[in-house]
Scaffold this motif. Structure first.
Motif, PDB file in Angstrom:
ATOM      1  N   ARG A 121       0.912  -1.176  -0.099  1.00 48.32           N
ATOM      2  CA  ARG A 121       0.040  -0.081  -0.150  1.00 48.32           C
ATOM      3  C   ARG A 121       0.985   1.153   0.065  1.00 48.32           C
ATOM      4  O   ARG A 121       1.968   1.361   0.500  1.00 48.32           O
ATOM      5  CB  ARG A 121      -0.795   0.123   1.215  1.00 48.32           C
ATOM      6  CG  ARG A 121      -1.905   1.163   1.341  1.00 48.32           C
ATOM      7  CD  ARG A 121      -2.382   1.366   2.616  1.00 48.32           C
ATOM      8  NE  ARG A 121      -3.072   0.021   3.015  1.00 48.32           N
ATOM      9  CZ  ARG A 121      -4.407  -0.367   2.626  1.00 48.32           C
ATOM     10  NH1 ARG A 121      -5.075   0.711   1.825  1.00 48.32           N
ATOM     11  NH2 ARG A 121      -5.118  -1.445   2.848  1.00 48.32           N
TER      12      ARG A 121
ATOM     13  N   THR B 174      -7.052  12.859  -0.884  1.00 51.90           N
ATOM     14  CA  THR B 174      -6.953  12.059  -1.770  1.00 51.90           C
ATOM     15  C   THR B 174      -7.697  10.691  -1.556  1.00 51.90           C
ATOM     16  O   THR B 174      -8.488  10.179  -2.357  1.00 51.90           O
ATOM     17  CB  THR B 174      -5.569  11.455  -2.282  1.00 51.90           C
ATOM     18  OG1 THR B 174      -4.888  12.580  -2.501  1.00 51.90           O
ATOM     19  CG2 THR B 174      -5.513  10.667  -3.352  1.00 51.90           C
ATOM     20  N   GLN B 175      -7.760  10.211  -0.341  1.00 56.95           N
ATOM     21  CA  GLN B 175      -8.528   9.133   0.108  1.00 56.95           C
ATOM     22  C   GLN B 175      -9.982   9.282   0.143  1.00 56.95           C
ATOM     23  O   GLN B 175     -10.815   8.667  -0.160  1.00 56.95           O
ATOM     24  CB  GLN B 175      -7.875   8.669   1.488  1.00 56.95           C
ATOM     25  CG  GLN B 175      -6.678   7.837   1.371  1.00 56.95           C
ATOM     26  CD  GLN B 175      -6.442   6.537   0.687  1.00 56.95           C
ATOM     27  OE1 GLN B 175      -7.197   5.659   1.174  1.00 56.95           O
ATOM     28  NE2 GLN B 175      -5.728   6.362  -0.384  1.00 56.95           N
TER      29      GLN B 175
ATOM     30  N   ALA C 133     -11.495   9.407  -3.213  1.00 54.30           N
ATOM     31  CA  ALA C 133     -11.492   7.972  -3.766  1.00 54.30           C
ATOM     32  C   ALA C 133     -12.852   7.260  -3.116  1.00 54.30           C
ATOM     33  O   ALA C 133     -13.523   6.529  -3.988  1.00 54.30           O
ATOM     34  CB  ALA C 133     -10.203   7.214  -3.547  1.00 54.30           C
ATOM     35  N   ALA C 134     -13.039   7.450  -1.991  1.00 55.51           N
ATOM     36  CA  ALA C 134     -14.119   6.884  -1.087  1.00 55.51           C
ATOM     37  C   ALA C 134     -15.379   7.581  -1.643  1.00 55.51           C
ATOM     38  O   ALA C 134     -16.430   6.793  -1.878  1.00 55.51           O
ATOM     39  CB  ALA C 134     -13.874   7.331   0.442  1.00 55.51           C
TER      40      ALA C 134
ATOM     41  N   THR D 177     -15.599  -2.914  -2.651  1.00 55.34           N
ATOM     42  CA  THR D 177     -14.703  -1.728  -2.239  1.00 55.34           C
ATOM     43  C   THR D 177     -14.941  -1.529  -0.800  1.00 55.34           C
ATOM     44  O   THR D 177     -15.954  -1.323  -0.281  1.00 55.34           O
ATOM     45  CB  THR D 177     -15.051  -0.429  -3.038  1.00 55.34           C
ATOM     46  OG1 THR D 177     -14.638  -0.790  -4.235  1.00 55.34           O
ATOM     47  CG2 THR D 177     -14.135   0.610  -2.791  1.00 55.34           C
TER      48      THR D 177
ATOM     49  N   ILE E 281     -13.845   0.718   2.968  1.00 55.51           N
ATOM     50  CA  ILE E 281     -13.617   2.018   3.467  1.00 55.51           C
ATOM     51  C   ILE E 281     -13.602   1.849   4.923  1.00 55.51           C
ATOM     52  O   ILE E 281     -14.360   1.437   5.677  1.00 55.51           O
ATOM     53  CB  ILE E 281     -14.499   3.151   3.042  1.00 55.51           C
ATOM     54  CG1 ILE E 281     -14.616   3.306   1.678  1.00 55.51           C
ATOM     55  CG2 ILE E 281     -14.006   4.344   3.744  1.00 55.51           C
ATOM     56  CD1 ILE E 281     -15.785   4.031   1.205  1.00 55.51           C
TER      57      ILE E 281
ATOM     58  N   ASP F 287      -9.454  -0.760   1.423  1.00 59.93           N
ATOM     59  CA  ASP F 287      -8.946  -0.104   0.163  1.00 59.93           C
ATOM     60  C   ASP F 287      -8.764   1.495   0.605  1.00 59.93           C
ATOM     61  O   ASP F 287      -7.768   1.825   0.033  1.00 59.93           O
ATOM     62  CB  ASP F 287      -9.882  -0.396  -0.918  1.00 59.93           C
ATOM     63  CG  ASP F 287     -10.285  -1.685  -1.327  1.00 59.93           C
ATOM     64  OD1 ASP F 287      -9.220  -2.239  -1.714  1.00 59.93           O
ATOM     65  OD2 ASP F 287     -11.381  -2.090  -1.497  1.00 59.93           O
ATOM     66  N   HIS F 288      -9.578   2.182   0.918  1.00 61.09           N
ATOM     67  CA  HIS F 288      -9.475   3.683   1.511  1.00 61.09           C
ATOM     68  C   HIS F 288      -9.713   3.844   3.000  1.00 61.09           C
ATOM     69  O   HIS F 288     -10.425   3.264   3.701  1.00 61.09           O
ATOM     70  CB  HIS F 288     -10.452   4.193   0.908  1.00 61.09           C
ATOM     71  CG  HIS F 288     -10.434   3.969  -0.671  1.00 61.09           C
ATOM     72  ND1 HIS F 288      -9.605   4.232  -1.546  1.00 61.09           N
ATOM     73  CD2 HIS F 288     -11.485   3.500  -1.432  1.00 61.09           C
ATOM     74  CE1 HIS F 288      -9.903   3.646  -2.893  1.00 61.09           C
ATOM     75  NE2 HIS F 288     -11.135   3.286  -2.797  1.00 61.09           N
TER      76      HIS F 288
END
Length: 315
Positions: A17, A145-146, A149-150, A233, A235, A250-251
């Motif tokens: 990661r 950024t995270q 993406a979420a 996905t 989070i 993933d996030h």
């Protein structure tokens, strides 16, 4: 390593990661408050010293800081890395920036713990200051950024499951009711058995969100792991991005916390920062799905309008 990674890359080593960016200077004090309870005593001394006197410590070499805190150079370097900096040099730069912010009037508020004999006036003042600082710390540490993406994952989700226990479940329910009002299919699960049985049905295109301040709540980790393994996905909203929960996320959206005390448990302080994060998620989704979200919100307001009318206007 998760089964999803194993199945997708059978003969290729999984890529690690990406390392998170070092925390912003303003987030340093929050990072210390969050991680100090898990540190050794010597590392605590280093962390608390740099947070309380950033200007003085920014002028010290690694040897000088080790001497000031009665520790070793290795301890100083380990503490720097645990706080999110590649090395002590990076921590010094952050300390210098934080000292400049404080000199310009941006010093973080420091309040005393609530005492059993405090007046309600003092309780209100202290809680308000702690809540404000907790929100500011969370905003400073949140990886945008995270977050983006979420938000993108939620916008395209077929189905959204949220896992949380206790106070974290209340935050999850808050997020779910907001998402429902803009037309998304979302469910909040407090029962760990029901959470796992629902996670088994998750697929690619679905999103699973786990809320746990400690990052090690088994009843939250287990359904997230199952959802992750089934292709959803995932989070994690957590105060411990290095906790076990991160293995199946993933996030990762990091929250801060106010100082825990006898009359202010972690569940109280973590809830404030968690609510900020879920509100950011909701607003981000609502912005990107505005053409469908706005009519859905209007319809929900209209459907409930008669319940907010004066009694004498109701039929």
């Amino acid at each position: 390593m998760s089964s999803r990674v194993k199945e997708t890359f059978k003969d290729v080593p999984a890529e690690p990661r990406p390392a998170p960016a070092p925390p912003a200077p303003a987030a340093l004090a929050a990072k210390v408050r969050t991680l100090a309870p898990t540190m050794t005593r010597s590392m605590q001394r280093v962390a608390e010293t740099v947070a309380s006197d950033p200007a003085g410590c920014a002028a010290l070499t690694v040897t000088g800081l080790a001497e000031r805190t009665g520790t070793s150079e290795a301890t100083v370097v380990r503490t720097s890395r645990l706080l999110g900096y590649p090395g002590y040099r990076d921590l010094r730069l952050a300390l210098a920036a934080l000292a400049a912010q404080q000199a310009a009037g941006g010093a973080p508020a420091v309040t005393a713990d609530i005492a059993v004999d405090d007046s309600l006036v003092d309780v209100v003042t202290k809680l308000a200051q702690e809540e404000q600082q907790c929100l500011a710390d969370t905003a400073a540490a949140l990886d945008v950024t995270q977050l983006e993406a979420a938000v993108a994952a939620l916008c395209g989700a077929r189905r959204i499951d949220v896992y949380g226990i206790g106070a974290s479940n209340l935050v999850g329910q808050d997020l779910v009711q907001k998402l429902l009002r803009i037309g998304l299919i979302a469910h909040a699960h407090a029962d760990p058995h029901l959470a796992v049985t629902n996670a088994v049905q998750m697929r690619t295109g679905d999103v699973a969100i786990a809320i746990t301040h400690s990052g090690r709540t088994t009843d939250v980790i287990e359904p997230l792991r199952v959802a992750f393994d089934h292709g959803a996905t995932t989070i994690a909203i957590t105060g411990r991005p290095d906790g076990e929960i991160a293995s199946y996320a993933d996030h990762i959206l990091t929250t801060s916390t106010a100082r825990e005390s006898e009359l202010r448990p972690a569940a109280m302080s973590s809830r404030t920062s968690q609510l900020l994060v879920v509100d950011c998620l909701f607003i981000g989704v609502a912005q990107r799905t505005y053409e469908t979200a706005a009519p859905a919100l209007s319809a929900s307001y209209e459907a409930l309008a008669h319940r907010h009318s004066p009694r004498n206007n109701q039929r």
